[in-house]
Motif scaffolding. Structure first.
Motif, PDB file in Angstrom:
ATOM      1  N   ARG A 182      12.545 -71.967-107.247  1.00  0.00           N
ATOM      2  CA  ARG A 182      12.752 -72.745-106.024  1.00  0.00           C
ATOM      3  C   ARG A 182      13.901 -73.735-106.247  1.00  0.00           C
ATOM      4  O   ARG A 182      13.872 -74.524-107.197  1.00  0.00           O
ATOM      5  CB  ARG A 182      11.487 -73.501-105.641  1.00  0.00           C
TER       6      ARG A 182
ATOM      7  N   GLU B  19      15.874 -82.115-108.220  1.00  0.00           N
ATOM      8  CA  GLU B  19      16.657 -82.466-107.037  1.00  0.00           C
ATOM      9  C   GLU B  19      18.158 -82.473-107.325  1.00  0.00           C
ATOM     10  O   GLU B  19      18.970 -82.217-106.435  1.00  0.00           O
ATOM     11  CB  GLU B  19      16.229 -83.843-106.514  1.00  0.00           C
TER      12      GLU B  19
ATOM     13  N   TYR C 155      12.729 -71.954 -98.832  1.00  0.00           N
ATOM     14  CA  TYR C 155      12.332 -72.772 -99.976  1.00  0.00           C
ATOM     15  C   TYR C 155      10.818 -72.897-100.093  1.00  0.00           C
ATOM     16  O   TYR C 155      10.271 -72.881-101.202  1.00  0.00           O
ATOM     17  CB  TYR C 155      12.971 -74.164 -99.863  1.00  0.00           C
ATOM     18  N   ASP C 156      10.143 -73.017 -98.981  1.00  0.00           N
ATOM     19  CA  ASP C 156       8.692 -73.243 -99.001  1.00  0.00           C
ATOM     20  C   ASP C 156       7.884 -71.969 -98.804  1.00  0.00           C
ATOM     21  O   ASP C 156       6.715 -72.016 -98.422  1.00  0.00           O
ATOM     22  CB  ASP C 156       8.306 -74.275 -97.943  1.00  0.00           C
TER      23      ASP C 156
ATOM     24  N   THR D 241      14.176 -69.843-102.099  1.00  0.00           N
ATOM     25  CA  THR D 241      13.348 -69.366-103.207  1.00  0.00           C
ATOM     26  C   THR D 241      13.878 -68.001-103.621  1.00  0.00           C
ATOM     27  O   THR D 241      14.034 -67.112-102.775  1.00  0.00           O
ATOM     28  CB  THR D 241      11.877 -69.239-102.777  1.00  0.00           C
TER      29      THR D 241
ATOM     30  N   ARG E 288      22.517 -73.300 -99.848  1.00  0.00           N
ATOM     31  CA  ARG E 288      21.307 -73.360 -99.037  1.00  0.00           C
ATOM     32  C   ARG E 288      20.113 -73.628 -99.939  1.00  0.00           C
ATOM     33  O   ARG E 288      20.168 -73.411-101.156  1.00  0.00           O
ATOM     34  CB  ARG E 288      21.085 -72.062 -98.271  1.00  0.00           C
ATOM     35  N   ALA E 289      19.039 -74.134 -99.325  1.00  0.00           N
ATOM     36  CA  ALA E 289      17.760 -74.222-100.021  1.00  0.00           C
ATOM     37  C   ALA E 289      17.087 -72.860 -99.948  1.00  0.00           C
ATOM     38  O   ALA E 289      17.134 -72.190 -98.907  1.00  0.00           O
ATOM     39  CB  ALA E 289      16.877 -75.281 -99.369  1.00  0.00           C
TER      40      ALA E 289
ATOM     41  N   ARG F 180      16.495 -76.518-104.180  1.00  0.00           N
ATOM     42  CA  ARG F 180      16.931 -77.224-102.979  1.00  0.00           C
ATOM     43  C   ARG F 180      18.385 -76.906-102.657  1.00  0.00           C
ATOM     44  O   ARG F 180      18.810 -76.976-101.498  1.00  0.00           O
ATOM     45  CB  ARG F 180      16.767 -78.733-103.173  1.00  0.00           C
ATOM     46  N   ARG F 181      19.128 -76.557-103.695  1.00  0.00           N
ATOM     47  CA  ARG F 181      20.533 -76.169-103.516  1.00  0.00           C
ATOM     48  C   ARG F 181      20.776 -74.899-104.332  1.00  0.00           C
ATOM     49  O   ARG F 181      20.481 -74.852-105.529  1.00  0.00           O
ATOM     50  CB  ARG F 181      21.477 -77.271-103.976  1.00  0.00           C
TER      51      ARG F 181
END
Length: 450
Positions: free
Chosen positions: A6, A49, A34-35, A20, A17-18, A8-9
């Motif tokens: 995962r 982060e 991401y989620d 997974t 992009r964020a 965030r960037r």
């Protein structure tokens, strides 16, 4: 095991992009939000982060030197340096090793020596010299990614240059099987007209390899591509004044590409002290205004990619005791440092990590036809790099992994810390004590398997 990363960037395609990234059986199985839910039984890795997920870099210009000059560099040390710098695939140059990779038996020797030593994946270039033009097709069939030639003395008598007629002959042969000729483009006769470098003055060395030597050689290569249809690639272009030649060839539709290197994009001649032979390379590092011209060439697409031209040697061959640029070996070691060097300079000029990945991963992969790497994309090999772009470090030579701790970047502060590298979905561990590290898992690549 399925691994889910995962971030965030992440650099995916032509944007950040964020997301997974799900890895299964060494390849990228999916790229999701991401989620997105964690698959049952998957191992989860959550980046911090301040970290960005990048594709593993592809460095297509590395002099490993083994066998024959393993005391200069070897597959074990070079590939460890690569992994520490986020490079997951390198392509080894055919010279500086003994024997040079100019026939299939020499390629077999090199592959045998490299087997079991590679921390990252390794491919091989073949060589084009006056006496081996009849060997080129068999080398191509054996899996090399193309052929390197010089148009001036290589620095090694065992690897002689091609004259113009021999270059055209090589191009005709290579075009016959749609191969690739990569060229050290400095014109030998032009260099022979200059006063040879001798002594400690960097300016004398710089003037001994003038921009016109590059321009004349590049023009010859372009003319050859026009005459034969051969795909050609200009190596380590250092003269920004030659960029209009490359741009015009591309506009004409000729199969011409070009690269430059971190040292030409970060260093400049005005800062090089006399006797500082660790800065010597060929073509030479030129003026600051020339450096800015190279950055413009990257921005407008005239220059396709950035590679290290990692070319190490024994410290004594740099002639530090005398500082004699005429006698010192020419070559800069930056395989481990390429990403932070380029990022440090790119960010100052408004470029993004998307740009850096294009220049150092996707376009280098495209150059040699490695379609399954250089990008974070479904189906690709899960070769990945985690970079902390806003973190920084100071270069201490003794902490570098290439065999000899010689670098012009000593004591320089660089932005961008590589915190993790994955090869085919598995984390690569590289420490300052190789004995403590896991066994190398890098593969020896062949164009035949693409």
């Amino acid at each position: 095991m399925t691994t889910v990363i995962r971030a965030r960037r992440a650099v995916v395609g032509e944007r950040e992009r964020a997301c997974t990234v799900t890895v299964r059986d060494g390849r990228i199985a999916s790229i999701d939000a991401y989620d997105s839910p964690l698959p049952h039984g998957a191992h989860e890795v959550v980046l911090r982060e301040d970290e960005v997920l990048l594709p593993g870099l592809v460095d297509t210009h590395v002099h490993v030197n083994e066998p024959g000059r393993t005391e200069w560099e070897g597959f074990a040390s070079a590939t460890r340096a690569a992994a520490a710098g986020g490079v997951t695939t390198l392509v080894d140059m055919p010279l500086n090793s003994i024997p040079s990779t100019i026939d299939v038996p020499a390629l077999d020797v090199k592959r045998k020596v490299a087997d079991g030593q590679a921390t990252v994946d390794v491919g091989f270039w073949g060589g084009a010299v006056p006496d081996n033009l009849g060997e080129l097709e068999s080398l191509w069939d054996a899996g090399v990614y193309g052929f390197k030639c010089f148009l001036a003395h290589s620095g090694l008598d065992e690897y002689p240059p091609l004259d113009r007629e021999q270059m055209i002959e090589a191009m005709r042969v290579i075009a016959g099987f749609d191969g690739l000729l990569i060229v050290h483009a400095e014109d030998g006769p032009t260099l022979d007209e200059q006063d040879p470098p001798a002594g400690r003055l960097y300016d004398d060395f710089l003037h001994s390899r003038p921009p016109v030597a590059e321009a004349r050689a590049i023009a010859q290569v372009i003319d050859g591509a026009r005459e034969t249809g051969c795909r050609v690639h200009i190596l380590h272009l250092s003269d920004a004044g030659s960029l209009p030649l490359v741009a015009a060839a591309k506009a004409e539709g000729l199969p011409v590409t070009a690269e430059t290197c971190p040292h030409y994009l970060s260093l400049f001649s005005e800062e090089i002290l006399d006797g500082s032979t660790h800065f010597k390379c060929c073509p030479p590092i030129r003026e600051a205004r020339n450096r800015e011209g190279l950055w413009r060439g990257l921005a407008d697409g005239t220059l396709d990619c950035i590679v290290s031209d990692h070319s190490p040697c024994l410290p004594e061959l740099k002639k530090f005791a005398t500082g004699d640029f005429g006698q010192a070996w020419g070559g800069i070691s930056s395989l481990q440092l390429g990403l932070p060097i380029v990022w440090s300079e790119a960010r100052r000029r408004g470029h993004t990590l998307v740009d850096v990945c294009r220049w150092m991963a996707s376009r280098t992969a495209d150059l040699v036809g490695l379609a399954d790497r250089g990008r974070i994309a479904v189906g690709n090999t899960a070769d990945l790099c985690v970079l902390a772009p806003d973190d920084a470090f100071v270069v201490f030579p003794e902490r570098l992994h290439h065999r000899n701790a010689v670098t012009p970047y000593a004591q320089r502060a660089l932005a961008g810390v590589v915190r993790q590298t994955w090869l085919a979905g598995e984390s690569v561990t590289v420490t300052l004590d190789p004995v403590q590290d896991p066994a190398p898992r890098g593969r020896l690549l062949s164009r035949k398997e693409m």
